[in-house]
Design a protein around this motif. Structure first.
Motif, PDB file in Angstrom:
ATOM      1  N   GLY A  86       0.907  -1.453   0.003  1.00  0.00           N
ATOM      2  CA  GLY A  86      -0.121  -0.176  -0.094  1.00  0.00           C
ATOM      3  C   GLY A  86       0.949   1.106   0.033  1.00  0.00           C
ATOM      4  N   PHE A  87       1.981   1.219   0.796  1.00  0.00           N
ATOM      5  CA  PHE A  87       2.923   2.324   0.631  1.00  0.00           C
ATOM      6  C   PHE A  87       3.479   2.614  -0.700  1.00  0.00           C
ATOM      7  CE2 PHE A  87       7.075   4.039   1.149  1.00  0.00           C
ATOM      8  CZ  PHE A  87       6.963   5.269   1.710  1.00  0.00           C
ATOM      9  N   LEU A  88       3.911   1.567  -1.411  1.00  0.00           N
ATOM     10  CA  LEU A  88       4.440   1.917  -2.751  1.00  0.00           C
ATOM     11  C   LEU A  88       3.521   2.576  -3.688  1.00  0.00           C
ATOM     12  CD1 LEU A  88       6.173  -1.667  -3.372  1.00  0.00           C
ATOM     13  CD2 LEU A  88       7.183   0.582  -2.786  1.00  0.00           C
ATOM     14  N   ALA A  89       2.016   2.324  -3.487  1.00  0.00           N
ATOM     15  CA  ALA A  89       1.230   3.056  -4.191  1.00  0.00           C
ATOM     16  C   ALA A  89       1.013   4.562  -3.931  1.00  0.00           C
ATOM     17  CB  ALA A  89      -0.110   2.306  -3.926  1.00  0.00           C
ATOM     18  N   ILE A  90       1.231   4.680  -2.553  1.00  0.00           N
ATOM     19  CA  ILE A  90       1.234   6.009  -2.075  1.00  0.00           C
ATOM     20  C   ILE A  90       2.519   7.116  -2.461  1.00  0.00           C
ATOM     21  CG2 ILE A  90       1.077   7.643  -0.192  1.00  0.00           C
ATOM     22  CD1 ILE A  90      -0.550   5.538   1.345  1.00  0.00           C
ATOM     23  N   GLN A  91       3.520   6.141  -2.474  1.00  0.00           N
ATOM     24  CA  GLN A  91       4.885   6.555  -2.403  1.00  0.00           C
ATOM     25  C   GLN A  91       4.865   7.410  -4.162  1.00  0.00           C
ATOM     26  OE1 GLN A  91       8.139   3.929  -3.306  1.00  0.00           O
ATOM     27  NE2 GLN A  91       9.426   5.078  -2.008  1.00  0.00           N
ATOM     28  N   GLU A  92       4.173   6.328  -4.897  1.00  0.00           N
ATOM     29  CA  GLU A  92       4.314   6.729  -6.642  1.00  0.00           C
ATOM     30  C   GLU A  92       3.311   7.863  -6.756  1.00  0.00           C
ATOM     31  OE1 GLU A  92       3.221   4.713 -10.785  1.00  0.00           O
ATOM     32  OE2 GLU A  92       3.557   3.467  -9.320  1.00  0.00           O
ATOM     33  N   GLN A  93       2.207   7.814  -6.133  1.00  0.00           N
ATOM     34  CA  GLN A  93       1.134   8.929  -6.383  1.00  0.00           C
ATOM     35  C   GLN A  93       1.618  10.324  -5.739  1.00  0.00           C
ATOM     36  OE1 GLN A  93      -2.611   7.910  -4.224  1.00  0.00           O
ATOM     37  NE2 GLN A  93      -3.552   9.513  -5.300  1.00  0.00           N
ATOM     38  N   GLN A  94       2.263  10.132  -4.567  1.00  0.00           N
ATOM     39  CA  GLN A  94       2.655  11.619  -3.996  1.00  0.00           C
ATOM     40  C   GLN A  94       3.935  12.017  -4.014  1.00  0.00           C
ATOM     41  OE1 GLN A  94       1.029  12.084  -0.022  1.00  0.00           O
ATOM     42  NE2 GLN A  94      -0.457  10.430  -0.140  1.00  0.00           N
ATOM     43  N   LYS A  95       4.855  11.251  -4.831  1.00  0.00           N
ATOM     44  CA  LYS A  95       6.171  11.401  -5.411  1.00  0.00           C
ATOM     45  C   LYS A  95       7.006  11.516  -4.078  1.00  0.00           C
ATOM     46  CE  LYS A  95       4.782  11.683  -9.318  1.00  0.00           C
ATOM     47  NZ  LYS A  95       4.918  10.550 -10.365  1.00  0.00           N
TER      48      LYS A  95
END
Length: 215
Positions: free
Chosen positions: A90-99
């Motif tokens: 889940g963090f990887l998705a947030i990491q990519e979305q929010q840079k």
């Protein structure tokens, strides 16, 4: 001497339902939050500033972090309880979305640093909690750069199920009740000691307490 006087304060925390599933608390402080209600098709309004208890918990250790959970509660509203739960996927998705420029293992420390900044520098670091009419909510960490507001990071929260809220309220009630019993037991011990050593002083103390209570 009252039995509860010997009660280990740490054991109160061990009753916390937040750690019943293997998580451990790494942060637990009150943080100034701006609480906003989001209504569809309505203009965004300035919220109310309240002290919200933010608790950061982790599952696993720093070398094999499995999950992170952030719990928000309020002394002003016992039924206010929201959670942000995230694993590495889940963090990887947030990491990519929010840079985001941090890794999953560093995420708890980033959260703690941002929460502490809101405590230390409330005029320049803001925690805005936007609650929707359903179970969803969003926590925005915003920095006031004087000439503009910059959103640093955003976290998705959900309102905790009723069962969890009830467990949390029960724990908080029992914790307060236990501490009260401990203090009453300690007060009784002090009274007995002073009565034995200096009865006249005890009378003065009791009169002083009565006069303060009557104000």
């Amino acid at each position: 001497m009252a039995e509860l006087t010997h009660f280990d304060v740490a054991s109160i925390d061990e009753m916390d339902p937040s750690i019943a599933d293997g998580y451990r608390v790494i942060y637990d402080r009150e943080v100034p939050f701006e609480l906003r209600l989001h209504e569809a098709n309505a203009p965004q309004q300035v919220g109310t500033l309240e002290a919200v208890k933010a608790k950061v918990l982790v599952l696993g250790d720093e070398h094999s972090l499995q999950s992170i959970r952030v719990e928000l509660s309020s002394e002003a509203d016992l039924f206010f309880h929201y959670m942000h739960v995230i694993d590495e996927a889940g963090f990887l998705a947030i990491q990519e979305q929010q840079k985001l420029m941090v890794e999953f293992a560093d995420y708890p420390n980033v959260l703690i640093r941002m929460l502490n900044n809101c405590i230390k520098e409330p005029h320049s670091h803001l925690a805005v909690f936007v609650m929707k009419q359903d179970v969803d909510a969003r926590l925005d960490f915003i920095q006031n750069m004087e000439y503009k507001f910059v959103e640093l990071m955003s976290c998705h929260f959900i309102r905790s199920p009723e069962e969890i809220v009830q467990h949390q309220i029960t724990f908080r009630y029992n914790a307060v009740k236990t501490r009260l019993n401990m203090m009453q037991g300690r007060l009784e011990d002090v009274n007995n000691l002073v009565k034995l050593k200096n009865p006249s002083l005890l009378l003065q103390l009791q009169k002083s307490t009565t006069s303060w209570g009557g104000r």
